[in-house]
Design an enzyme around this catalytic site. Structure first.
Site, PDB file in Angstrom:
ATOM      1  CB  THR A  27      -0.918   0.095   1.225  1.00 57.41           C
ATOM      2  OG1 THR A  27      -0.282  -0.069   2.384  1.00 57.41           O
ATOM      3  CG2 THR A  27      -1.897  -1.073   1.212  1.00 57.41           C
ATOM      4  CG  ASP A  65       4.913  -9.256   3.960  1.00 57.48           C
ATOM      5  OD1 ASP A  65       4.417  -9.006   5.112  1.00 57.48           O
ATOM      6  OD2 ASP A  65       4.401  -9.348   2.982  1.00 57.48           O
ATOM      7  CE1 TYR A  69      -6.615  -1.151  10.724  1.00 59.98           C
ATOM      8  CE2 TYR A  69      -8.464   0.120  11.498  1.00 59.98           C
ATOM      9  CZ  TYR A  69      -7.255  -0.062  11.149  1.00 59.98           C
ATOM     10  OH  TYR A  69      -6.309   0.866  11.457  1.00 59.98           O
ATOM     11  NE  ARG A 101     -16.765   3.231   5.378  1.00 57.24           N
ATOM     12  CZ  ARG A 101     -15.528   3.826   5.502  1.00 57.24           C
ATOM     13  NH1 ARG A 101     -14.829   4.012   4.197  1.00 57.24           N
ATOM     14  NH2 ARG A 101     -14.998   4.252   6.474  1.00 57.24           N
TER      15      ARG A 101
END
Length: 329
Positions: free
Chosen positions: A43, A64, A152, A287
């Protein structure tokens, strides 16, 4: 701290090519620190590092956090870790909870273990206001949270639990910073999971109508990037024992509705192009996983860290809009 002393201090910034991470890299390099950036560019963007990629005090490790060996290599000879690497976005986590968990939980543990084994002085990590979940009370106080409303949010709460256990079990110094709707220069306006401010800025610059989720009366504690940098520095350098092994709201301490936000953006952008003031606003459904209102108490950060945020929403928007107009038109 003198320039000579800072030159001997090395900071690892995970996710250093991302929005917040690259701003942290730039700031600490400017203060003479040695900075190591770990990023896999999932990202983050290389262009965010361009201004300092040839700085002798800067080192990039392409790796990573899900790979423990990458984490071990990154923490070598590091004094402090500012852990920003994560997969953000509530909608993305609802669509793909497995990858969100792999990065945000497994990657987090990998970094904690690597930092513990390398005996870093302190591990400061990006926590999230999403941890407050369905808690109704305002303002949000660090010690009172609800049930998470998204995968999340679960991952970011689990981060706090692991940090606390590592502090108690291994004597690590950890500090979590619960970010509240951070915005500012270098924040990506593109992609399905772009944050609301850069997305709306880009749409308004292109004379497109922004679409607000819901009726626009949901409110947020929008927090300019320089306030977040200030909190990271205070958390890194504090010698107050009461400030260590805990979490802090990282915010401005005020809230604005999405309708307010769009009106401020139109006002700022119309200074560059007057007709932007006339762009219509559209409204869509709420949302999934969104909380209606968010407002941080920053009393704990003020008391224990000496935090005094410099930028309100409107002051931050003026700077952010100027950056977007200059760089993204």
């Amino acid at each position: 701290m003198s320039k000579q002393e800072t030159n001997n201090t090395t900071i690892l910034i995970t996710g250093g090519a991302g929005f917040i991470g690259s701003n942290l890299c730039e700031y600490f390099l400017g203060k003479g620190y040695q900075v190591v950036c770990l990023d896999n560019f999932a990202t983050g963007h290389r262009c965010n590092l361009k201004a300092f990629e040839n700085n002798a005090n800067f080192r990039l490790i392409e790796g990573d956090i899900r790979n423990h060996k990458d984490c071990e290599a990154a923490v070598l000879d590091v004094d402090y870790v500012l852990h920003q690497a994560a997969l953000g976005s509530v909608p993305r986590s609802i669509k793909d909870p497995v990858t969100t968990n792999d990065v945000n939980v497994t990657g987090f543990i990998n970094m904690l273990v690597a930092a513990r084994d390398a005996k870093v002085k302190r591990f400061i990590y990006a926590a999230s206001s999403s941890t407050y979940g369905d808690s109704q009370g305002l303002p949000k106080v660090e010690e009172v949270i609800g049930k998470p409303l998204s995968p999340y949010a679960i991952t970011k709460y689990v981060n706090e639990l692991y940090a606390e256990i590592f502090s108690k079990s291994y004597g690590m110094e950890t500090i979590g910073l619960r970010y509240f709707n951070v915005f500012g220069r270098k924040q990506d306006p593109n992609g399905a999971y772009a944050a609301v401010i850069p997305k709306f800025v880009m749409q308004l610059m292109q004379m497109q109508s922004p679409v607000i989720n819901g009726d626009g009366n949901y409110s947020r504690d929008f927090t300019y990037i320089d306030n977040v940098i200030q909190m990271n520095e205070l958390a890194m350098l504090t010698e107050n024992p009461l400030a260590i092994n805990t979490v802090f709201n990282t915010a401005y301490g005020d809230r604005n509705t999405l309708n307010d936000l769009v009106n401020y953006l139109k006002g700022s952008l119309s200074k560059y192009r007057p007709e932007i003031a006339n762009v219509a606003i559209e409204y869509g459904p709420n949302r999934a996983g969104d909380i209606p209102h968010s407002l941080a108490s920053i009393d704990k950060a003020k008391e224990l860290l000496g935090y005094h945020p410099q930028y309100s929403l409107q002051e931050g928007l003026e700077e952010a809009v100027a950056w977007y107009w200059e760089n993204l038109r």
